[in-house]
Design a protein around this motif. Sequence first.
Motif, short mmCIF file in Angstrom:
data_model
loop_
_atom_site.label_atom_id
_atom_site.label_comp_id
_atom_site.label_asym_id
_atom_site.label_seq_id
_atom_site.Cartn_x
_atom_site.Cartn_y
_atom_site.Cartn_z
N TYR A 35 144.33 20.30 4.62
CA TYR A 35 143.37 19.73 4.81
C TYR A 35 142.17 20.64 5.74
N GLN A 37 139.25 19.95 8.81
CA GLN A 37 138.42 18.79 9.69
C GLN A 37 137.24 19.34 10.34
N LEU A 43 139.45 14.17 8.57
CA LEU A 43 140.37 14.96 7.93
C LEU A 43 139.87 14.65 6.58
N GLN A 45 141.25 16.15 2.45
CA GLN A 45 142.34 16.86 1.87
C GLN A 45 141.63 17.76 1.00
N LEU A 88 138.25 23.69 11.11
CA LEU A 88 139.61 23.59 11.64
C LEU A 88 140.73 23.28 10.22
N PHE A 90 144.36 22.39 8.45
CA PHE A 90 145.68 21.94 8.94
C PHE A 90 146.50 22.14 7.66
N TYR A 101 153.91 15.84 8.51
CA TYR A 101 154.11 16.73 9.57
C TYR A 101 153.24 17.63 9.68
N PHE A 102 152.29 18.09 10.72
CA PHE A 102 151.10 19.12 10.65
C PHE A 102 151.57 20.44 11.25
N GLY A 103 151.17 21.39 10.85
CA GLY A 103 151.04 22.58 11.59
C GLY A 103 149.86 22.53 12.63
N PRO A 104 150.12 23.72 13.50
CA PRO A 104 149.32 23.65 14.87
C PRO A 104 147.82 23.96 14.51
N ARG A 107 141.82 27.92 13.08
CA ARG A 107 140.31 27.82 13.26
C ARG A 107 139.59 28.89 12.56
N TYR B 36 148.42 7.83 14.03
CA TYR B 36 148.54 9.43 14.53
C TYR B 36 147.93 9.38 15.71
N LYS B 42 143.86 20.05 18.75
CA LYS B 42 145.47 19.97 18.07
C LYS B 42 145.75 19.34 16.94
N GLU B 43 146.98 19.58 16.45
CA GLU B 43 147.39 18.70 15.28
C GLU B 43 147.44 17.35 15.49
N PRO B 44 147.23 16.51 14.23
CA PRO B 44 147.49 15.05 14.58
C PRO B 44 149.11 15.04 14.51
N PHE B 99 142.99 9.21 5.75
CA PHE B 99 142.72 9.23 7.22
C PHE B 99 141.41 8.47 7.51
N GLY B 100 141.48 7.46 8.69
CA GLY B 100 140.30 6.90 9.15
C GLY B 100 139.77 8.33 9.99
#
Lengths: 111, 109
Positions: A35, A37, A43, A45, A88, A90, A101-104, A107, B36, B42-44, B99-100
């Motif tokens: 993704y 952002q 977000l 995809q 950014l 992800f 589950y997302f990575g950190p 950027r 979420y 930071k990440e969701p 995602f919203g």
Amino acid sequence: EAQVTQNPRYLITVTGKKLTVTCSQNMNHEYMSWYRQDPGLGLRQIYYSMNVEVTDKGDVPEGYKVSRKEKRNFPLILESPSPNQTSLYFCASSSPAREQYFGPGTRLTVT
Amino acid sequence: RKEVEQDPGPFNVPEGATVAFNCTYSNSASQSFFWYRQDCRKEPKLLMSVYSSGNEDGRFTAQLNRASQYISLLIRDSKLSDSATYLCVVLNAGNMLTFGGGTRLMVKP
């Protein structure tokens, strides 16, 4: 510890210089996704993969490539980055029909 | 019309307040629903899944209304640490998450 890792976390590069952002997960998840952002756009995809050697476009795939040669890794490739790819990023993974589950995050700035 | 819509806020509330967020989705075939939480840059992170019967986790309660295609999140006794952006997330066929845009919450002392 179950996690999704991304590298690098921060990158500043110039237009046209190929780069790869790595993503790795240790949860044996079939599904992985990238993704981006951006402020005001939320977000979105880029690409996703349902399993090894299976990838498909998301909502904003232009300018990106991915590969899924192994279950744990899902690199994002920018062959010729442009300033509008400053964002950014992800990576995420999941089992089918389960929460992701997302990575950190990475950027990226393209000048 | 966006596939998943949320009021962007910000919602500014005092500590101890109860606050509710709403989310609507357009795809009647959507399969699963989540809230979420995302802190700045930071990440969701998954806060909770949303079940048809409604579910509660401590101070957080989530509700799903399939007929109205509506999801809600209620936070009771707000803490300063609840300040974040809350993302409504819908899972559609093919494991596609939508995602919203997120609702920003700021809890003030």
